[in-house]
Scaffold this motif. Structure first.
Motif, mmCIF file in Angstrom:
data_model
loop_
_atom_site.group_PDB
_atom_site.id
_atom_site.type_symbol
_atom_site.label_atom_id
_atom_site.label_comp_id
_atom_site.label_asym_id
_atom_site.label_seq_id
_atom_site.Cartn_x
_atom_site.Cartn_y
_atom_site.Cartn_z
ATOM 1 N N ARG A 31 36.348 46.003 46.007
ATOM 2 C CA ARG A 31 36.797 44.577 46.919
ATOM 3 C C ARG A 31 36.782 43.500 45.801
ATOM 4 O O ARG A 31 37.236 42.311 46.344
ATOM 5 N N GLU A 32 35.204 43.344 44.873
ATOM 6 C CA GLU A 32 34.944 41.950 44.572
ATOM 7 C C GLU A 32 36.003 42.134 43.253
ATOM 8 O O GLU A 32 35.867 40.717 42.661
ATOM 9 N N ALA A 33 36.153 43.231 42.412
ATOM 10 C CA ALA A 33 37.356 43.348 40.910
ATOM 11 C C ALA A 33 38.522 42.682 42.398
ATOM 12 O O ALA A 33 38.736 41.646 41.282
ATOM 13 N N ALA A 34 39.424 43.067 43.294
ATOM 14 C CA ALA A 34 40.400 42.463 43.807
ATOM 15 C C ALA A 34 39.993 40.584 43.764
ATOM 16 O O ALA A 34 41.022 39.892 43.695
ATOM 17 N N ARG A 35 39.054 40.632 44.526
ATOM 18 C CA ARG A 35 38.580 39.070 44.490
ATOM 19 C C ARG A 35 38.806 38.128 43.139
ATOM 20 O O ARG A 35 39.372 37.487 42.729
ATOM 21 N N ARG A 36 37.919 38.674 42.864
ATOM 22 C CA ARG A 36 37.837 38.092 40.900
ATOM 23 C C ARG A 36 39.857 38.102 40.497
ATOM 24 O O ARG A 36 39.462 37.240 39.697
ATOM 25 N N HIS A 37 40.232 39.439 40.718
ATOM 26 C CA HIS A 37 42.302 39.100 39.970
ATOM 27 C C HIS A 37 42.656 37.814 40.583
ATOM 28 O O HIS A 37 43.174 37.330 40.141
ATOM 29 N N VAL A 38 42.706 37.509 41.729
ATOM 30 C CA VAL A 38 42.826 36.797 42.500
ATOM 31 C C VAL A 38 42.359 35.306 42.751
ATOM 32 O O VAL A 38 43.014 34.547 42.061
ATOM 33 N N ARG A 39 41.467 34.846 41.655
ATOM 34 C CA ARG A 39 40.303 34.229 41.257
ATOM 35 C C ARG A 39 41.364 33.549 40.184
ATOM 36 O O ARG A 39 41.237 32.576 40.177
ATOM 37 N N GLU A 40 41.080 34.514 39.609
ATOM 38 C CA GLU A 40 41.551 34.294 38.027
ATOM 39 C C GLU A 40 43.140 33.749 38.289
ATOM 40 O O GLU A 40 43.035 33.349 37.467
ATOM 41 N N GLY A 41 44.184 34.481 39.002
ATOM 42 C CA GLY A 41 44.888 34.224 38.666
ATOM 43 C C GLY A 41 45.614 32.856 39.228
ATOM 44 O O GLY A 41 46.505 32.720 39.113
ATOM 45 N N LEU A 42 44.797 31.884 40.709
ATOM 46 C CA LEU A 42 45.044 31.079 41.198
ATOM 47 C C LEU A 42 44.307 30.012 39.979
ATOM 48 O O LEU A 42 44.633 28.748 40.089
ATOM 49 N N ALA A 43 43.267 30.365 39.326
ATOM 50 C CA ALA A 43 42.473 29.471 38.259
ATOM 51 C C ALA A 43 44.144 28.477 37.215
ATOM 52 O O ALA A 43 43.184 27.145 37.366
ATOM 53 N N GLY A 44 44.913 28.711 36.512
ATOM 54 C CA GLY A 44 45.364 28.326 36.081
ATOM 55 C C GLY A 44 46.586 27.921 37.381
ATOM 56 O O GLY A 44 48.099 27.301 36.284
#
Length: 87
Positions: A31-44
């Motif tokens: 679950r936390e990896a999924a959130r991290r992927h979204v966060r990284e995708g939204l960063a830029g």
């Protein structure tokens, strides 16, 4: 001989998606990896871009599809930050 219950570990699966041109998505059992992927995708990403994490399961009929079990969280990028809303 004593009866001992057998417990099968249930594998939780999560899809993640970032909705922007050339966006990204995937499936993970973390679950936390999924959130991290979204966060990284939204960063830029540009303001207004959003992403989500959903809980899924493998299709019980053996088809190569996931059954949607509902939202976990959504996130939206504004001009400065990423705001999360847990389901």
């Amino acid at each position: 001989m004593a009866n001992t219950p057998h417990h099968r570990k249930v594998c939780e699966l999560f899809t993640w998606d970032v909705f922007v041109d050339g966006g990204a998505g995937g499936v993970t059992d973390d679950r936390e990896a999924a959130r991290r992927h979204v966060r990284e995708g939204l960063a830029g990403a540009p303001p207004g871009t959003w992403g989500r994490v959903r809980r899924v399961a493998l299709c019980p009929l053996g088809r190569a599809v996931y059954v949607d079990l509902g939202p976990v969280a959504e996130a939206c990028r504004d001009s400065d930050t990423v705001t999360w809303h847990d389901a």
